[in-house]
Design a protein around this motif. Structure first.
Motif, mmCIF file in Angstrom:
data_model
loop_
_atom_site.group_PDB
_atom_site.id
_atom_site.type_symbol
_atom_site.label_atom_id
_atom_site.label_comp_id
_atom_site.label_asym_id
_atom_site.label_seq_id
_atom_site.Cartn_x
_atom_site.Cartn_y
_atom_site.Cartn_z
ATOM 1 N N LYS A 52 4.989 4.506 -0.864
ATOM 2 C CA LYS A 52 5.583 3.252 -0.399
ATOM 3 C C LYS A 52 6.931 3.496 0.270
ATOM 4 C CE LYS A 52 3.262 0.166 -3.677
ATOM 5 N NZ LYS A 52 3.404 -0.829 -4.755
ATOM 6 N N LYS A 53 7.596 4.561 -0.134
ATOM 7 C CA LYS A 53 8.907 4.893 0.424
ATOM 8 C C LYS A 53 8.802 5.425 1.850
ATOM 9 C CE LYS A 53 12.941 7.744 -0.752
ATOM 10 N NZ LYS A 53 13.484 8.721 -1.730
ATOM 11 N N TYR A 54 7.675 6.093 2.160
ATOM 12 C CA TYR A 54 7.570 6.790 3.441
ATOM 13 C C TYR A 54 6.588 6.170 4.435
ATOM 14 C CZ TYR A 54 10.000 10.479 0.876
ATOM 15 O OH TYR A 54 10.910 11.179 0.127
ATOM 16 N N ILE A 55 5.788 5.193 4.019
ATOM 17 C CA ILE A 55 4.756 4.708 4.941
ATOM 18 C C ILE A 55 5.330 4.022 6.183
ATOM 19 C CG2 ILE A 55 2.881 4.540 3.272
ATOM 20 C CD1 ILE A 55 3.469 1.570 2.983
ATOM 21 N N HIS A 56 6.585 3.565 6.093
ATOM 22 C CA HIS A 56 7.170 2.943 7.289
ATOM 23 C C HIS A 56 7.411 3.968 8.398
ATOM 24 C CE1 HIS A 56 10.847 4.537 5.429
ATOM 25 N NE2 HIS A 56 11.423 4.395 6.605
ATOM 26 N N LEU A 57 7.410 5.252 8.036
ATOM 27 C CA LEU A 57 7.585 6.315 9.019
ATOM 28 C C LEU A 57 6.265 6.753 9.637
ATOM 29 C CD1 LEU A 57 10.074 8.576 7.020
ATOM 30 C CD2 LEU A 57 10.642 7.004 8.893
ATOM 31 N N CYS A 58 5.166 6.272 9.076
ATOM 32 C CA CYS A 58 3.837 6.735 9.483
ATOM 33 C C CYS A 58 3.210 5.798 10.512
ATOM 34 C CB CYS A 58 2.923 6.854 8.268
ATOM 35 S SG CYS A 58 3.513 8.017 7.012
ATOM 36 N N PRO A 59 2.419 6.354 11.430
ATOM 37 C CA PRO A 59 1.770 5.523 12.460
ATOM 38 C C PRO A 59 0.573 4.767 11.908
ATOM 39 C CG PRO A 59 1.070 7.800 12.684
ATOM 40 C CD PRO A 59 2.118 7.792 11.597
ATOM 41 N N ASP A 60 0.100 3.804 12.668
ATOM 42 C CA ASP A 60 -1.070 3.020 12.283
ATOM 43 C C ASP A 60 -2.382 3.695 12.686
ATOM 44 O OD1 ASP A 60 0.597 1.102 11.251
ATOM 45 O OD2 ASP A 60 0.457 -0.238 12.975
ATOM 46 N N ILE A 91 -4.724 1.931 5.555
ATOM 47 C CA ILE A 91 -4.268 2.645 4.352
ATOM 48 C C ILE A 91 -2.918 2.103 3.884
ATOM 49 C CG2 ILE A 91 -3.484 4.868 3.452
ATOM 50 C CD1 ILE A 91 -5.621 6.223 5.055
ATOM 51 N N LYS A 92 -2.031 1.828 4.820
ATOM 52 C CA LYS A 92 -0.709 1.304 4.443
ATOM 53 C C LYS A 92 -0.828 -0.053 3.763
ATOM 54 C CE LYS A 92 1.287 2.183 8.560
ATOM 55 N NZ LYS A 92 2.381 2.226 9.568
ATOM 56 N N THR A 93 -1.755 -0.878 4.236
ATOM 57 C CA THR A 93 -1.996 -2.164 3.573
ATOM 58 C C THR A 93 -2.470 -1.942 2.145
ATOM 59 O OG1 THR A 93 -2.505 -3.314 5.649
ATOM 60 C CG2 THR A 93 -3.390 -4.271 3.628
ATOM 61 N N GLY A 94 -3.354 -0.974 1.971
ATOM 62 C CA GLY A 94 -3.830 -0.658 0.625
ATOM 63 C C GLY A 94 -2.723 -0.163 -0.288
ATOM 64 N N ILE A 95 -1.881 0.713 0.229
ATOM 65 C CA ILE A 95 -0.776 1.262 -0.569
ATOM 66 C C ILE A 95 0.201 0.161 -0.980
ATOM 67 C CG2 ILE A 95 1.266 2.758 -0.465
ATOM 68 C CD1 ILE A 95 -0.393 4.673 1.265
ATOM 69 N N LYS A 137 -7.319 -9.260 10.372
ATOM 70 C CA LYS A 137 -8.080 -10.116 11.285
ATOM 71 C C LYS A 137 -8.514 -9.351 12.523
ATOM 72 C CE LYS A 137 -5.889 -14.434 9.815
ATOM 73 N NZ LYS A 137 -5.083 -15.607 10.239
ATOM 74 N N LEU A 138 -7.653 -8.420 12.969
ATOM 75 C CA LEU A 138 -7.961 -7.568 14.110
ATOM 76 C C LEU A 138 -7.894 -6.116 13.671
ATOM 77 C CD1 LEU A 138 -5.815 -9.323 16.878
ATOM 78 C CD2 LEU A 138 -8.273 -9.594 16.468
ATOM 79 N N ASN A 139 -8.542 -5.244 14.410
ATOM 80 C CA ASN A 139 -8.507 -3.823 14.100
ATOM 81 C C ASN A 139 -7.111 -3.263 14.395
ATOM 82 O OD1 ASN A 139 -9.212 -0.824 15.602
ATOM 83 N ND2 ASN A 139 -9.848 -1.161 13.483
ATOM 84 N N LYS A 140 -6.430 -2.829 13.358
ATOM 85 C CA LYS A 140 -5.068 -2.302 13.502
ATOM 86 C C LYS A 140 -5.019 -0.781 13.499
ATOM 87 C CE LYS A 140 -2.738 -6.270 11.358
ATOM 88 N NZ LYS A 140 -1.772 -6.696 10.314
ATOM 89 N N GLY A 141 -6.048 -0.150 12.963
ATOM 90 C CA GLY A 141 -6.076 1.303 12.931
ATOM 91 C C GLY A 141 -6.198 1.846 11.519
ATOM 92 N N TYR A 142 -6.659 3.084 11.452
ATOM 93 C CA TYR A 142 -6.892 3.767 10.179
ATOM 94 C C TYR A 142 -5.630 3.808 9.315
ATOM 95 C CZ TYR A 142 -7.857 7.799 7.106
ATOM 96 O OH TYR A 142 -7.996 8.629 6.034
ATOM 97 N N GLY A 143 -4.520 4.193 9.925
ATOM 98 C CA GLY A 143 -3.261 4.281 9.180
ATOM 99 C C GLY A 143 -2.790 2.931 8.690
ATOM 100 N N ILE A 190 1.933 11.438 6.858
ATOM 101 C CA ILE A 190 2.328 11.192 5.470
ATOM 102 C C ILE A 190 2.508 12.514 4.737
ATOM 103 C CG2 ILE A 190 -0.037 10.975 4.602
ATOM 104 C CD1 ILE A 190 3.026 8.942 3.430
ATOM 105 N N LEU A 191 1.666 13.500 5.054
ATOM 106 C CA LEU A 191 1.827 14.830 4.465
ATOM 107 C C LEU A 191 3.140 15.462 4.900
ATOM 108 C CD1 LEU A 191 0.947 17.555 3.189
ATOM 109 C CD2 LEU A 191 -0.315 18.006 5.303
ATOM 110 N N LEU A 192 3.448 15.393 6.197
ATOM 111 C CA LEU A 192 4.674 16.011 6.704
ATOM 112 C C LEU A 192 5.923 15.344 6.121
ATOM 113 C CD1 LEU A 192 3.725 16.619 10.445
ATOM 114 C CD2 LEU A 192 3.387 18.077 8.451
#
Length: 296
Positions: A165-173, A75-79, A66-72, A181-183
């Motif tokens: 899916k295991k690591y996206i909680h560590l990634c920023p929005d 992608i996390k929503t898509g994953i 509904k609001l702009n949350k950011g690029y990350g 995600i690469l690191l």
């Protein structure tokens, strides 16, 4: 059964999507791939464009913020909504080629890799400031960890969905998602490779990457290094203070005047930072063990 999902975040990309999306849909139908486009709170005609295409093509799955949350965040929503073995991210502005999707998909299966990064070429129109920022981020990342990947912030990456899916909680929005995600994959000793891809000019619009984006990315890199390997940050700082303390205090000691106050402070600070690094290392190990056990 499809084994690959294309994930495309979109923010105010109505004009580009109108041109680029039909070819993406046809490509996915032809190759039995799935397609998820995330409307990240767009303020232009992007929602209407996506609605029109989704009504005509069942293969297109449209998700929205509904609001702009950011690029990350997009992608996390898509994953989170992907159900295939692999996912690949690409931009909605038409810069990535669909031929490279096939190349990377075949390569990740052939090499049994966990992630393959698309190393960009053909960015001749890139301005000096943006190029300098990218090179600075790469330099900082490589100083903080063993990293054989050149284009760490490439927007086209294909990777194992379960690991993502295991690591996206560590990634920023934010835009720093691509780097982090690469690191995460690198730190966790997964097989990460890099293969060349082509990059086209944007179909329309302009990039939202700014100097602030670069600073935020550096901050996020430091955060993830501290999380996984805090010694890499704190130990060199401790050594620097220790050496400065010795250089300052040694002449006084050789003259028989004892240890100076300034040198003593530097040496104490060095010891405190080293002790902090040991505590941080233990907390990092504890945090990672809990994450592994409870998948958080």
């Amino acid at each position: 059964m499809s084994h690959l999902t294309l994930i495309m975040p979109a923010y105010n990309e109505a004009e580009s999507l109108q041109i680029f999306l039909p070819s993406v849909i046809s490509f996915c139908i032809q190759n039995s791939f799935e397609l998820i486009v995330i409307n990240d709170g767009s303020q232009d005609n992007t929602p209407k464009v996506l609605e029109n295409f989704s009504q005509k093509h069942d293969i297109l799955k449209v998700l929205k913020h509904k609001l702009n949350k950011g690029y990350g965040a997009a992608i996390k929503t898509g994953i989170q909504n992907a159900n295939t073995e692999y996912i690949i991210t690409l931009d909605a502005d038409g810069q990535h080629t669909l031929e490279d999707v096939i190349v990377l998909y075949n390569e990740i299966k052939k090499e049994d890799a966990d992630m393959i990064v698309g190393k960009r070429s053909g960015e001749n129109g890139e301005n000096f400031i943006r190029k300098f920022g990218k090179n600075t981020i790469r330099f900082i990342a490589k100083q903080l960890m063993t990293l054989n990947i050149h284009d760490i912030n490439s927007g086209m990456k294909i990777y194992n969905t379960e690991l993502a899916k295991k690591y996206i909680h560590l990634c920023p929005d934010t835009m720093a998602y691509s780097d982090i995600i690469l690191l995460c994959f690198v730190f966790k000793k997964h097989l990460v490779l890099e293969r060349p891809i082509k990059v086209n000019q944007r179909i329309a619009g302009k990039s939202t990457i700014t100097v602030a984006t670069a600073f935020n990315t550096v901050k996020e890199i430091l955060n993830i290094v501290v999380l996984f390997n805090p010694m890499r940050i704190f130990f060199p700082i401790s050594i620097i203070f220790f050496v400065l303390g010795l250089v300052w205090g040694l002449p006084f000691i050789l003259l028989g005047r004892g240890l100076s106050v300034g040198a003593g402070i530097l040496l104490v600070v060095s010891i405190l930072i080293f002790a902090m690094s040991l505590i941080a290392e233990q907390l990092s190990a504890l945090r990672n063990n809990i994450s592994e056990k409870y998948k958080v």
